[in-house]
Design an enzyme around this catalytic site. Structure first.
Site, mmCIF file in Angstrom:
data_model
loop_
_atom_site.group_PDB
_atom_site.id
_atom_site.type_symbol
_atom_site.label_atom_id
_atom_site.label_comp_id
_atom_site.label_asym_id
_atom_site.label_seq_id
_atom_site.Cartn_x
_atom_site.Cartn_y
_atom_site.Cartn_z
ATOM 1 N N SER A 142 -3.129 -0.362 15.048
ATOM 2 C CA SER A 142 -3.920 0.834 15.343
ATOM 3 C C SER A 142 -4.149 1.031 16.738
ATOM 4 O O SER A 142 -4.661 -0.067 17.315
ATOM 5 C CB SER A 142 -5.255 1.024 14.416
ATOM 6 O OG SER A 142 -6.149 1.957 14.730
ATOM 7 N N GLY A 194 0.929 -1.201 -0.049
ATOM 8 C CA GLY A 194 0.084 -0.011 0.125
ATOM 9 C C GLY A 194 0.975 1.196 0.008
ATOM 10 O O GLY A 194 0.496 2.185 0.923
ATOM 11 N N TYR A 200 -13.555 -2.963 11.919
ATOM 12 C CA TYR A 200 -12.239 -2.374 11.814
ATOM 13 C C TYR A 200 -11.344 -2.722 13.070
ATOM 14 O O TYR A 200 -10.053 -3.032 12.729
ATOM 15 C CB TYR A 200 -12.421 -0.812 11.722
ATOM 16 C CG TYR A 200 -10.712 -0.232 11.404
ATOM 17 C CD1 TYR A 200 -10.259 -0.309 10.220
ATOM 18 C CD2 TYR A 200 -10.360 0.752 12.300
ATOM 19 C CE1 TYR A 200 -8.806 0.349 10.071
ATOM 20 C CE2 TYR A 200 -9.282 1.228 12.198
ATOM 21 C CZ TYR A 200 -8.474 1.062 11.244
ATOM 22 O OH TYR A 200 -7.048 1.539 10.966
ATOM 23 N N ASN A 235 1.692 3.526 -2.752
ATOM 24 C CA ASN A 235 1.531 4.567 -3.722
ATOM 25 C C ASN A 235 1.145 6.116 -3.213
ATOM 26 O O ASN A 235 1.066 6.835 -3.800
ATOM 27 C CB ASN A 235 0.862 4.027 -4.987
ATOM 28 C CG ASN A 235 -0.719 3.811 -4.388
ATOM 29 O OD1 ASN A 235 -1.182 2.682 -3.954
ATOM 30 N ND2 ASN A 235 -1.632 4.745 -4.512
ATOM 31 N N THR A 236 0.580 5.829 -1.756
ATOM 32 C CA THR A 236 -0.126 6.917 -1.478
ATOM 33 C C THR A 236 0.101 7.081 0.167
ATOM 34 O O THR A 236 0.301 5.934 0.732
ATOM 35 C CB THR A 236 -1.390 7.170 -1.786
ATOM 36 O OG1 THR A 236 -2.140 8.528 -1.403
ATOM 37 C CG2 THR A 236 -2.302 6.197 -0.905
ATOM 38 N N GLY A 237 -0.123 8.136 0.843
ATOM 39 C CA GLY A 237 -0.369 8.305 2.092
ATOM 40 C C GLY A 237 0.971 7.575 2.911
ATOM 41 O O GLY A 237 1.996 8.052 2.562
ATOM 42 N N ILE A 238 0.627 7.031 4.060
ATOM 43 C CA ILE A 238 1.646 6.960 4.876
ATOM 44 C C ILE A 238 2.591 5.600 4.147
ATOM 45 O O ILE A 238 4.046 5.750 4.368
ATOM 46 C CB ILE A 238 1.006 6.003 6.356
ATOM 47 C CG1 ILE A 238 0.587 7.109 7.168
ATOM 48 C CG2 ILE A 238 2.303 5.409 6.980
ATOM 49 C CD1 ILE A 238 -0.398 6.613 8.235
ATOM 50 N N GLY A 239 2.185 5.010 3.553
ATOM 51 C CA GLY A 239 3.187 3.943 2.762
ATOM 52 C C GLY A 239 4.030 4.467 1.926
ATOM 53 O O GLY A 239 5.191 4.158 1.627
#
Length: 304
Positions: free
Chosen positions: A149, A21, A174, A23-27
Site C-alpha cells: 500500500s 480475499g 496498518y 469474494n469481494t472488492g479488489i480480489g
C-alpha cells in the site's frame, strides 16, 4: 490511456491462479478478469457462501469460467496450512496473488495471538507463500504477488512491539503491516534469485480504491463511495495486481501501482518505494522473525 489496465491482460488459458480475499472488492475483480481471460481461478476465502456467491457472479460474466473455492482464514495459521495442502492437489500453480488483508481494526488478535493486522496482512501471507513455493517452483514462470500500500511510506517495523503489548495505534500498525509486505517481497526476490528458482516475486498496491477495507473507518461506506468516484474503483484497484501477475514484461522484484495523482488513482505502472522499504538489514531480520513466529521456513538461504 497509457499504463496497464485489465484490457492488457494476455490470454491465461491453461494457467491456475490463487487469489486470497477474492469474494469481494479488489480480489473479486482480479478473479473476474483472470477467469474471463481463461485461467483456472481458486478463490481463497474464509466464507464458503460468499465465495460461491462470487463464483456465481463471475460465472454470469465469464461463460465457462473454471472456478473453485479454497477455504482460507489468514488469521489462523492452521487454516493457512490446510489451504496449502488443498492447493497442492492442483495439477499446476502459476501464480499466488496475496490480496487478503485487514485495515485499521480495533485491537484484535489472530487465532495464534498475533496483532491482527501484522498477523493477517504479513504473517498469513508469509506462511501461505512459503508453503506454496515448492509447488510454484514446479511451473516455470510462476509468480508470487504481494499486495502492499502507499501507506507503507509512513511505516516502520517496531520489532519491540509487534504484538501491540506496549501500545496500539491502528493506523501505525496498518502502515507497519504494509511495509512488512514490501520488505517480504524484497527479501523473497533476493533469496529466490540467489537460489536460481524459477519463481518470481513481485509486489503491487491498488492506489486508493473502494473496497471493504474501509469498514473499520468512521463513515467507511460513504468514504468508499467517494473513493470510487474520485480515486479508484475496485476494478481499477485490481490493475496493478493483474500487471504483476500477468504482464510478460514484468520481472522479479518489480513493484506496481496506480500512476496518477500521487499514486492514488489511474492506470498501473512502476511504483515508488519509501527508503525504509529498501533496507535489506530490516528485510532479513523481518524474514527471520516471521519464520520464528509462523513456524514456516521457506528453505531459502540468505542472498548475501
Amino acid at each position: 490511456m497509457s499504463g496497464f489496465t485489465e484490457a492488457d491482460v494476455p490470454d491465461q488459458s491453461g494457467r491456475t491462479m490463487i487469489i486470497t480475499g477474492s469474494n469481494t472488492g479488489i480480489g473479486f475483480e482480479i478473479a473476474r478478469v483472470l477467469a474471463e481471460c481463461g485461467a483456472r481461478v481458486l478463490l481463497a476465502c474464509r466464507s464458503k457462501d460468499k465465495a460461491e456467491a462470487a463464483m456465481a457472479r463471475i460465472g454470469s460474466l465469464a461463460s465457462g469460467a473454471d472456478l473453485a473455492f479454497l477455504p482460507l482464514d489468514q488469521g489462523d495459521l492452521a487454516s493457512v496450512r490446510a489451504a496449502a495442502e488443498l492447493a497442492a492437489r492442483e495439477a499446476r500453480l502459476d501464480a499466488l496473488i496475496n490480496n487478503a488483508g485487514v485495515m485499521v481494526p480495533p485491537l484484535t488478535r489472530t487465532a495464534q495471538g498475533f496483532e491482527q493486522q501484522f498477523g493477517v496482512n504479513h504473517l498469513g501471507t508469509f506462511a501461505l507463500t512459503g508453503l506454496l513455493l515448492p509447488q510454484l517452483a514446479e511451473t516455470p514462470g510462476s509468480r508470487v504477488v504481494i499486495t502492499s500500500s502507499i501507506a507503507h511510506k509512513t511505516g516502520r517495523i517496531d520489532f519491540g512491539n509487534l504484538d501491540a503489548s506496549k501500545g496500539y495505534k491502528r493506523g501505525d500498525f496498518y502502515s507497519q503491516s504494509k511495509l512488512a509486505n514490501l520488505l517480504h517481497m524484497t527479501e523473497l526476490d533476493r533469496r529466490l534469485r540467489a537460489a536460481g528458482s524459477p519463481v518470481a516475486a513481485l509486489a503491487c498496491h491498488p492506489g486508493v480504491a473502494a473496497s471493504e477495507l474501509t469498514r473499520h473507518i468512521p463513515f467507511g461506506s460513504l468514504f468508499g463511495a467517494a473513493m470510487g468516484l474520485f480515486l479508484n474503483t475496485a476494478a481499477k484497484g485490481a490493475w496493478p495486481a493483474l500487471q504483476a501477475a500477468t504482464d510478460p514484461a514484468a520481472q522479479s522484484g518489480d513493484y506496481y501501482g496506480s500512476q496518477q495523482w500521487r499514486e492514488m488513482r489511474g492506470t498501473s505502472g512502476k511504483a515508488q518505494r519509501a527508503p525504509q522499504a529498501c533496507d535489506l538489514a530490516v528485510a532479513r531480520r523481518l524474514w527471520d522473525v516471521s519464520v520464528e513466529l509462523t513456524g514456516v521456513d521457506p528453505g531459502l538461504a540468505p542472498a548475501d
